[in-house]
Design an enzyme around this catalytic site. Sequence first.
Site, PDB file in Angstrom:
ATOM      1  N   VAL A   1       0.792  -1.345   0.044  1.00  0.00           N
ATOM      2  CA  VAL A   1      -0.117  -0.009  -0.106  1.00  0.00           C
ATOM      3  C   VAL A   1       0.776   1.323   0.051  1.00  0.00           C
ATOM      4  O   VAL A   1       0.399   2.536   0.267  1.00  0.00           O
ATOM      5  CB  VAL A   1      -1.081  -0.106   1.275  1.00  0.00           C
ATOM      6  CG1 VAL A   1      -2.032  -1.215   1.156  1.00  0.00           C
ATOM      7  CG2 VAL A   1      -0.193  -0.024   2.449  1.00  0.00           C
TER       8      VAL A   1
ATOM      9  N   HIS B   1      -4.316  -4.122  -2.434  1.00  0.00           N
ATOM     10  CA  HIS B   1      -5.088  -3.744  -1.103  1.00  0.00           C
ATOM     11  C   HIS B   1      -4.843  -2.206  -0.942  1.00  0.00           C
ATOM     12  O   HIS B   1      -4.921  -1.760   0.067  1.00  0.00           O
ATOM     13  CB  HIS B   1      -3.887  -4.495  -0.153  1.00  0.00           C
ATOM     14  CG  HIS B   1      -4.070  -6.012  -0.082  1.00  0.00           C
ATOM     15  ND1 HIS B   1      -2.990  -6.632   0.608  1.00  0.00           N
ATOM     16  CD2 HIS B   1      -5.094  -6.709  -0.410  1.00  0.00           C
ATOM     17  CE1 HIS B   1      -3.458  -8.155   0.294  1.00  0.00           C
ATOM     18  NE2 HIS B   1      -4.664  -7.988  -0.318  1.00  0.00           N
TER      19      HIS B   1
ATOM     20  N   CYS C   1     -16.275  13.103   6.861  1.00  0.00           N
ATOM     21  CA  CYS C   1     -16.417  13.392   5.361  1.00  0.00           C
ATOM     22  C   CYS C   1     -17.297  14.643   5.270  1.00  0.00           C
ATOM     23  O   CYS C   1     -18.196  14.861   5.755  1.00  0.00           O
ATOM     24  CB  CYS C   1     -17.075  12.366   4.970  1.00  0.00           C
ATOM     25  SG  CYS C   1     -17.825  12.029   3.474  1.00  0.00           S
TER      26      CYS C   1
ATOM     27  N   SER D   1       4.660 -13.614   1.894  1.00  0.00           N
ATOM     28  CA  SER D   1       4.649 -14.840   2.804  1.00  0.00           C
ATOM     29  C   SER D   1       3.509 -15.826   2.133  1.00  0.00           C
ATOM     30  O   SER D   1       3.506 -16.929   2.676  1.00  0.00           O
ATOM     31  CB  SER D   1       4.044 -14.423   4.157  1.00  0.00           C
ATOM     32  OG  SER D   1       2.808 -13.950   4.254  1.00  0.00           O
TER      33      SER D   1
HETATM   34  C1  BJW Z   1      11.728 -10.516   1.924  1.00  0.00           C
HETATM   35  C2  BJW Z   1      12.456  -9.393   2.494  1.00  0.00           C
HETATM   36  C3  BJW Z   1      13.432  -8.978   1.591  1.00  0.00           C
HETATM   37  C4  BJW Z   1      11.452 -10.045   4.117  1.00  0.00           C
HETATM   38  N1  BJW Z   1      13.234  -9.579   0.170  1.00  0.00           N
HETATM   39  N2  BJW Z   1      11.591 -10.822   0.848  1.00  0.00           N
HETATM   40  C5  BJW Z   1      -9.190 -18.381   2.027  1.00  0.00           C
HETATM   41  C6  BJW Z   1      -8.558 -19.253   3.002  1.00  0.00           C
HETATM   42  C7  BJW Z   1      -8.104 -18.678   4.311  1.00  0.00           C
HETATM   43  C8  BJW Z   1      -8.686 -17.302   4.722  1.00  0.00           C
HETATM   44  C9  BJW Z   1      -9.190 -16.538   3.724  1.00  0.00           C
HETATM   45  C10 BJW Z   1      -9.512 -17.032   2.553  1.00  0.00           C
HETATM   46  N3  BJW Z   1     -10.034 -15.906   1.836  1.00  0.00           N
HETATM   47  C11 BJW Z   1     -10.114 -14.982   2.572  1.00  0.00           C
HETATM   48  C12 BJW Z   1      -9.675 -15.310   3.981  1.00  0.00           C
HETATM   49  C13 BJW Z   1      -9.633 -14.368   4.981  1.00  0.00           C
HETATM   50  C14 BJW Z   1      -8.395 -13.231   4.978  1.00  0.00           C
HETATM   51  C15 BJW Z   1      -7.034 -14.001   4.719  1.00  0.00           C
HETATM   52  O1  BJW Z   1      -6.507 -14.427   3.734  1.00  0.00           O
HETATM   53  N4  BJW Z   1      -6.634 -14.463   5.979  1.00  0.00           N
HETATM   54  C16 BJW Z   1      -5.184 -15.373   6.151  1.00  0.00           C
HETATM   55  C17 BJW Z   1      -4.544 -14.553   7.183  1.00  0.00           C
HETATM   56  C18 BJW Z   1      -5.381 -16.571   6.341  1.00  0.00           C
HETATM   57  N5  BJW Z   1      -8.510 -12.491   3.478  1.00  0.00           N
HETATM   58  C19 BJW Z   1      -9.095 -11.557   3.714  1.00  0.00           C
HETATM   59  O2  BJW Z   1     -10.015 -11.131   4.347  1.00  0.00           O
HETATM   60  C20 BJW Z   1      -9.219 -10.601   2.448  1.00  0.00           C
HETATM   61  N6  BJW Z   1     -10.515 -10.403   1.848  1.00  0.00           N
HETATM   62  C21 BJW Z   1     -11.323 -11.214   1.099  1.00  0.00           C
HETATM   63  O3  BJW Z   1     -11.057 -12.386   0.815  1.00  0.00           O
HETATM   64  O4  BJW Z   1     -12.571 -10.888   0.928  1.00  0.00           O
HETATM   65  C22 BJW Z   1     -13.710 -11.961   0.666  1.00  0.00           C
HETATM   66  C23 BJW Z   1     -14.208 -12.349   1.728  1.00  0.00           C
HETATM   67  C24 BJW Z   1     -14.991 -11.156   2.506  1.00  0.00           C
HETATM   68  C25 BJW Z   1     -15.477 -11.814   3.891  1.00  0.00           C
HETATM   69  C26 BJW Z   1     -15.251 -13.161   4.482  1.00  0.00           C
HETATM   70  C27 BJW Z   1     -14.067 -13.995   3.685  1.00  0.00           C
HETATM   71  C28 BJW Z   1     -13.934 -13.574   2.515  1.00  0.00           C
HETATM   72  C29 BJW Z   1      -8.564  -9.291   2.541  1.00  0.00           C
HETATM   73  C30 BJW Z   1      -7.124  -9.352   2.753  1.00  0.00           C
HETATM   74  C31 BJW Z   1      -6.510  -7.862   3.358  1.00  0.00           C
HETATM   75  C32 BJW Z   1      -5.108  -7.992   3.646  1.00  0.00           C
HETATM   76  N7  BJW Z   1      -4.740  -6.588   4.222  1.00  0.00           N
HETATM   77  C33 BJW Z   1      -3.590  -6.386   4.761  1.00  0.00           C
HETATM   78  C34 BJW Z   1      -3.591  -4.875   5.335  1.00  0.00           C
HETATM   79  C35 BJW Z   1      -3.686  -3.901   4.494  1.00  0.00           C
HETATM   80  C36 BJW Z   1      -3.829  -2.614   4.800  1.00  0.00           C
HETATM   81  C37 BJW Z   1      -2.455  -2.184   5.894  1.00  0.00           C
HETATM   82  O5  BJW Z   1      -1.187  -2.043   4.960  1.00  0.00           O
HETATM   83  O6  BJW Z   1      -2.570  -2.309   7.033  1.00  0.00           O
HETATM   84  O7  BJW Z   1      -2.728  -6.437   3.663  1.00  0.00           O
HETATM   85  S1  BJW Z   1      -3.154  -7.586   5.911  1.00  0.00           S
HETATM   86  C38 BJW Z   1      -1.379  -7.696   5.485  1.00  0.00           C
HETATM   87  O8  BJW Z   1      -0.980  -9.161   4.724  1.00  0.00           O
HETATM   88  C39 BJW Z   1      -1.300  -6.556   3.947  1.00  0.00           C
HETATM   89  C40 BJW Z   1      -0.386  -7.570   3.077  1.00  0.00           C
HETATM   90  O9  BJW Z   1      -0.681  -6.813   1.895  1.00  0.00           O
HETATM   91  C41 BJW Z   1      -0.846  -8.825   3.309  1.00  0.00           C
HETATM   92  C42 BJW Z   1       0.038  -9.805   2.850  1.00  0.00           C
HETATM   93  O10 BJW Z   1       1.430  -9.601   3.634  1.00  0.00           O
HETATM   94  P1  BJW Z   1       2.666  -9.908   2.728  1.00  0.00           P
HETATM   95  O11 BJW Z   1       2.912  -8.738   1.853  1.00  0.00           O
HETATM   96  O12 BJW Z   1       2.890 -11.306   2.122  1.00  0.00           O
HETATM   97  O13 BJW Z   1       3.693  -9.487   4.089  1.00  0.00           O
HETATM   98  P2  BJW Z   1       4.187 -10.515   5.147  1.00  0.00           P
HETATM   99  O14 BJW Z   1       4.570  -9.883   6.196  1.00  0.00           O
HETATM  100  O15 BJW Z   1       3.172 -11.686   5.505  1.00  0.00           O
HETATM  101  O16 BJW Z   1       5.616 -11.487   4.580  1.00  0.00           O
HETATM  102  C43 BJW Z   1       6.793 -10.672   4.194  1.00  0.00           C
HETATM  103  C44 BJW Z   1       7.399 -11.920   3.509  1.00  0.00           C
HETATM  104  O17 BJW Z   1       8.694 -10.892   2.853  1.00  0.00           O
HETATM  105  C45 BJW Z   1       7.940 -12.898   4.195  1.00  0.00           C
HETATM  106  O18 BJW Z   1       7.869 -14.155   3.457  1.00  0.00           O
HETATM  107  C46 BJW Z   1       9.553 -12.539   4.473  1.00  0.00           C
HETATM  108  O19 BJW Z   1      10.317 -13.692   4.628  1.00  0.00           O
HETATM  109  C47 BJW Z   1       9.775 -11.785   2.983  1.00  0.00           C
HETATM  110  N8  BJW Z   1      10.924 -10.983   3.045  1.00  0.00           N
HETATM  111  N9  BJW Z   1      12.445  -9.378   3.852  1.00  0.00           N
HETATM  112  C48 BJW Z   1      12.364 -10.404  -0.265  1.00  0.00           C
HETATM  113  N10 BJW Z   1      14.355  -8.118   1.946  1.00  0.00           N
HETATM  114 ZN    ZN Z   2     -18.976  10.347   3.193  1.00  0.00          ZN
END
Ligand code: BJW
Ligand code: ZN
Length: 249
Positions: free
Chosen positions: A107, A123, A151, A193
């Site tokens: 983001v 996101h 708002c 991840s």
């Molecule tokens: C390096 C490095 C270097 C380090 N070089 N690498 C199916 C199954 C199970 C659950 C669900 C499913 N479908 C939906 C869900 C629920 C949920 C979900 O997935 N939960 C899981 C935790 C299980 N998903 C949702 O709720 C999503 N919506 C949705 O599905 O809507 C439909 C629905 C509605 C109602 C009910 C059910 C479904 C929305 C997800 C929104 C995620 N939001 C966030 C916050 C954004 C705002 C903010 O910034 O605050 O997005 S959470 C956070 O995680 C953020 C990220 O974009 C996202 C992913 O994280 P990311 O980028 O992978 O970071 P990390 O920290 O996890 O990993 C970092 C990696 O980098 C590591 O691997 C390191 O090793 C590596 N690294 N240094 C390269 N130098």
């Molecule tokens: Zn409004």
Amino acid sequence: IDMTVMIPHDLCMKLKSAKRIAVLTGAGTSAESGVPTFREAQSGLWARYDPQQLATPEAFRRNPGLVWDWYSWRRSLVAEAKPNAGHHALAKMEELAPEFTLITQNVDGLHQQAGNQAVIELHGNIMRTKCSDCDIIVEERFDTIPGPPRCSSCDRPLRPDVVWFGENLPERALLRAYTAARTCDVFLSIGTSSIVHPAASLPVEALRKGILTIEVNPEQTPMTSLMTFVLAGPSGTVLPKLVSATWST
Ligand code: BJW
Ligand code: ZN
């Protein structure tokens, strides 16, 4: 520890001959810019803060001030961050590849700042603000204002234009991301991840189509064993090497 990551020659050949390249990035891509990731044990945001209290619509309804102030702090970190060598390598890759799509879960806007044109934000963007009720996008920046401003058209609290748990991803962005993942010749998954859905299903879609997949991550993920190639190192050093090994010969 030897941090040198070897780039296999046949990977370079395949990347160079790819007509369409699709890339998915996560927080790890911005780690070397000083933007904290989410799930890393020591440095990740979720090690210190509870996502259920901060990154859900319920949390915002319960305590809009807390959530707003937490995002204000995050915005100040992002405002100071600059693209790193990995971001710049991806901008270069977009120039060199015939067709290129960059799908990001981040983001922070650093890919756009590095010069990538075709960026799909799954996101949202932390620098944008929207109304929690009528969804109006507010252009004004609220860097230091405590508590959520209201708002101007419906008086409901404003919120960051990011996607929280339980919220749907922007529909058009998600559709374009699925299309790119299913129709590319090479799919790269970088610095994520691979556990947050639906973003985590994009490399799975590519694999189902028999597309060559590459992971760039110093750590293992649930996708690592399924990938065609794994470059196990930080994106800030691996990506510049990958781009020069592929296109400068
Ligand atoms: C390096 C490095 C270097 C380090 N070089 N690498 C199916 C199954 C199970 C659950 C669900 C499913 N479908 C939906 C869900 C629920 C949920 C979900 O997935 N939960 C899981 C935790 C299980 N998903 C949702 O709720 C999503 N919506 C949705 O599905 O809507 C439909 C629905 C509605 C109602 C009910 C059910 C479904 C929305 C997800 C929104 C995620 N939001 C966030 C916050 C954004 C705002 C903010 O910034 O605050 O997005 S959470 C956070 O995680 C953020 C990220 O974009 C996202 C992913 O994280 P990311 O980028 O992978 O970071 P990390 O920290 O996890 O990993 C970092 C990696 O980098 C590591 O691997 C390191 O090793 C590596 N690294 N240094 C390269 N130098
Ligand atoms: Zn409004």
